[in-house]
Design an enzyme around this catalytic site. Structure first.
Site, short mmCIF file in Angstrom:
data_model
loop_
_atom_site.label_atom_id
_atom_site.label_comp_id
_atom_site.label_asym_id
_atom_site.label_seq_id
_atom_site.Cartn_x
_atom_site.Cartn_y
_atom_site.Cartn_z
N SER A 134 76.87 13.34 -9.48
CA SER A 134 77.43 12.67 -8.29
C SER A 134 76.25 12.12 -7.50
CB SER A 134 78.18 13.72 -7.45
OG SER A 134 78.46 13.24 -6.16
N TYR A 166 78.60 22.20 -3.43
CA TYR A 166 78.79 21.02 -4.30
C TYR A 166 77.45 20.31 -4.53
CZ TYR A 166 81.10 16.83 -6.20
OH TYR A 166 81.51 15.79 -7.01
#
Ligand SMILES: NC(=O)c1ccc[n+]([C@@H]2O[C@H](COP(=O)([O-])OP(=O)(O)OC[C@H]3O[C@@H](n4cnc5c(N)ncnc54)[C@H](O)[C@@H]3O)[C@@H](O)[C@H]2O)c1
Length: 253
Positions: free
Chosen positions: A139, A152
């Site tokens: 990401s 995350y």
């Protein structure tokens, strides 16, 4: 000739947004696809929507070694080999400052996004044909920092570590390993994060986030799938060990 003619691909998170759309593209390009995800009913629905003999599914939890070995074995039984591994299952966790972040949620995010990705590579690699391709979904959160999503961010940085280590280990077999780094994608995961960033005002949170992206919008899942197809195919045959950013310019800001 289609770009994945006669190739066998495993896609984890295969019932999710990016996974399912990538499966559609892979199938259109001639691949046989094994979808892996948590729930049988979601997988059945995804496989029905995709249709045809070239898609199969395996319900498995990527955090469990025995489940990972099962999805690899099922793929070999169904299709004979593995050429492409889209290592994509992931969860977003919750939105909280690190001081309030629940430890058990940190453990879960690391289990799915890091251990799941690591186990996948560990058990797919021995069954993969030489000249195969592994694509790990990281990401922009694997490259940049961002407040209130520490688990995350940590997990997606770790995905880069797995990619870099294995790119070197697998290179003698001409197996390539890369990671993809999308900015926010217009799907369920972002709806969940927007609600976490601004409870009750998800739409306003989306507008604020879009302002930070030079191209002015979220990515569409199809755009991520196109990049994954490029990395899966021989079009990218000299590309390994790279972080492929797909973010409308977000990370240059
Ligand atoms: N949506 C975004 O904005 C965005 C941006 C950058 C990166 N990503 C990453 O893209 C990947 C795909 O996410 P998505 O956007 O398609 O979201 P999604 O929630 O639609 O898909 C993720 C899939 O992973 C599956 N999954 C979760 N835990 C699992 C487990 N333990 N075992 C097996 N499957 C499991 C889920 O059931 C789901 O189907 C994730 O790794 C995510 O972190 C998403």
């Amino acid at each position: 000739m289609k770009r994945l003619e006669n190739k066998v691909a495993i896609i984890t998170g295969g019932a999710g947004s990016i996974g399912q759309i990538t499966a559609r593209l892979f199938l259109e390009e001639g691949a046989k696809v094994m979808l892996v995800d948590l729930k049988e009913d979601a997988l059945q629905k995804a496989a029905d929507e995709l249709g045809g003999q070239n898609v199969q599914y395996c319900a498995a939890d990527v955090t469990k070694s025995e489940d990972v070995q099962r999805y690899v074995n099922d793929t070999v039984k169904a299709f004979g080999k593995v050429d492409v591994f889209f290592n994509n299952a992931g969860i977003e966790g919750v939105v909280k400052p690190i001081t309030d972040y629940p430890e058990e949620m940190f453990d879960r995010v690391i289990a799915v996004n890091v251990k799941g990705a690591w186990l996948g590579v560990k058990y797919v690699l021995p069954q993969m044909n030489d000249r195969g391709s592994i694509i790990n979904t990281s990401s922009v959160a694997g490259i940049n920092g961002s407040p209130n999503v520490s688990a995350y961010i940590t997990s997606k940085h770790a995905v880069v570590g797995i990619m870099r280590a294995v790119a070197v280990e697998a290179a003698p077999r001409k197996i390539r390993v890369n990671s993809v780094h999308p900015s926010p994608v217009d799907n369920r995961m972002m709806r969940s994060l927007e609600e976490g960033f601004a409870p009750g005002h998800a739409e306003a949170a989306k507008k604020e986030l879009e302002k930070t992206i030079p191209l002015g919008r979220y990515a569409e899942p199809e755009e991520i799938a196109q990049l994954v197809l490029f990395l899966a195919s021989d079009d990218s045959r000299f590309i390994t060990g790279t972080t492929q950013v797909i973010d409308g310019g977000l990370s240059v800001m």
